[in-house]
Scaffold this motif. Sequence first.
Motif, short mmCIF file in Angstrom:
data_model
loop_
_atom_site.label_atom_id
_atom_site.label_comp_id
_atom_site.label_asym_id
_atom_site.label_seq_id
_atom_site.Cartn_x
_atom_site.Cartn_y
_atom_site.Cartn_z
N GLY A 102 13.10 13.08 -6.56
CA GLY A 102 13.86 12.86 -7.79
C GLY A 102 14.80 14.00 -8.11
N ILE A 103 15.04 14.88 -7.16
CA ILE A 103 16.00 15.97 -7.35
C ILE A 103 17.42 15.43 -7.27
N ASP A 104 17.60 14.39 -6.48
CA ASP A 104 18.89 13.71 -6.36
C ASP A 104 18.63 12.21 -6.46
N ARG A 105 19.69 11.45 -6.69
CA ARG A 105 19.56 10.00 -6.82
C ARG A 105 20.40 9.30 -5.75
N PRO A 106 19.96 8.15 -5.28
CA PRO A 106 20.77 7.42 -4.30
C PRO A 106 22.03 6.87 -4.93
N THR A 107 23.10 6.80 -4.15
CA THR A 107 24.31 6.13 -4.61
C THR A 107 24.06 4.64 -4.74
N SER A 108 23.26 4.11 -3.83
CA SER A 108 22.80 2.73 -3.92
C SER A 108 21.41 2.65 -3.28
N GLY A 109 20.68 1.59 -3.59
CA GLY A 109 19.33 1.44 -3.07
C GLY A 109 18.29 1.93 -4.07
N GLU A 110 17.03 1.92 -3.64
CA GLU A 110 15.91 2.22 -4.52
C GLU A 110 14.96 3.23 -3.90
N VAL A 111 14.32 4.03 -4.76
CA VAL A 111 13.29 4.98 -4.35
C VAL A 111 12.10 4.79 -5.29
N TRP A 112 10.97 4.39 -4.74
CA TRP A 112 9.76 4.15 -5.52
C TRP A 112 8.69 5.15 -5.09
N VAL A 113 8.08 5.81 -6.07
CA VAL A 113 7.01 6.76 -5.81
C VAL A 113 5.86 6.45 -6.76
N LYS A 172 -3.80 12.21 0.34
CA LYS A 172 -2.45 12.42 -0.16
C LYS A 172 -1.41 11.98 0.86
N ALA A 173 -0.27 11.53 0.37
CA ALA A 173 0.86 11.24 1.24
C ALA A 173 1.63 12.54 1.44
N VAL A 174 1.79 12.95 2.68
CA VAL A 174 2.47 14.21 3.00
C VAL A 174 3.72 13.91 3.82
N VAL A 175 4.87 14.36 3.32
CA VAL A 175 6.13 14.18 4.04
C VAL A 175 6.74 15.56 4.23
N MET A 176 7.03 15.90 5.48
CA MET A 176 7.51 17.24 5.80
C MET A 176 8.78 17.18 6.64
N VAL A 177 9.84 17.81 6.15
CA VAL A 177 11.05 18.02 6.94
C VAL A 177 10.82 19.23 7.84
N GLU A 234 0.79 -1.22 0.00
CA GLU A 234 0.00 0.00 0.00
C GLU A 234 0.83 1.28 0.00
N ALA A 235 2.15 1.16 0.05
CA ALA A 235 2.99 2.35 0.12
C ALA A 235 2.98 3.09 -1.22
N VAL A 236 2.73 4.42 -1.14
CA VAL A 236 2.90 5.24 -2.34
C VAL A 236 4.33 5.74 -2.42
N LEU A 237 5.03 5.79 -1.27
CA LEU A 237 6.45 6.11 -1.20
C LEU A 237 7.17 4.93 -0.56
N ALA A 238 8.23 4.46 -1.20
CA ALA A 238 9.00 3.36 -0.63
C ALA A 238 10.48 3.58 -0.91
N ARG A 286 8.59 3.75 4.33
CA ARG A 286 7.38 3.59 3.53
C ARG A 286 6.31 4.53 4.05
N VAL A 287 5.61 5.14 3.12
CA VAL A 287 4.53 6.07 3.46
C VAL A 287 3.32 5.71 2.62
N ALA A 288 2.17 5.59 3.27
CA ALA A 288 0.94 5.21 2.59
C ALA A 288 0.13 6.45 2.20
N PRO A 289 -0.75 6.33 1.23
CA PRO A 289 -1.69 7.42 0.96
C PRO A 289 -2.46 7.76 2.23
#
Length: 236
Positions: A62-73, A202-207, A8-12, A36-39
């Motif tokens: 997607g402003i930067d890329r990981p050196t290793s690992g994965e980012v799914w949106v 919506k999935a909301v992520v805030m620094v 169910e994650a929209v961000l992983a 992981r973040v869900a809707p």
Amino acid sequence: MNIASNNEAVLAVRSATKVYATAGGDFPALREVDLRVAPGEFVTIVGRSGSGKTTLLNLLAGIDRPTSGEVWVGGTGVHALPERRLAAWRGRTVGLVFQFFQLLPTLTVAENVMLPMDFCDTVPARQRRSTAMHLLDQVGIAEQAEKLPAALSGGQQQRAAIARALANDPPVILADEPTGNLDSTTAAAVLDLFTGLARAGKAVVMVTHERDLSGYADRQVTLADGRIDTDLAVPA
């Protein structure tokens, strides 16, 4: 708490590491991060300066890329997306909100909100103004539509920036210190807006540097030295 499962994650984020080359040698800004973040979740990311908060947000955007690992949106492997497709993907999928608003000073508030629609061509041209006005009404500043950003208060500019982030109805909202320049009352109103967006699905992520967000966020993720230290539910 609504911690997202794999399905169910929209961000992983999976085992994401980001290493920057510096004059003093390689600097690992993130180390094997899983998130992981869900809707419908409102997740805050906190930590000291240099802990990796903005780096993580940049990977999600997607402003930067990981050196290793994965980012799914939203089912898209952002880590592997070709550079030529990133801007269009970001415009449709992610709404970005910044501490310093980043509104174009020579455009009216309504024109700023219409800009992502123009760029991504997601809304028919004849409907863009009415869509912008609807969004400005949602954030409570429709009466400011014809003003230039400089004529608005800081809180009004942040509301305009949130309306712009919603222009293409993205499933994900990412915010980097959006209340950092606001007084406490205005900051609370902005947090209410983010809470409402999460309740709308919506999935909301805030620094943020704010650590007491009871009544707003669902989860608080603490970063330390590039790793997730804690991932806890926020008391209601």
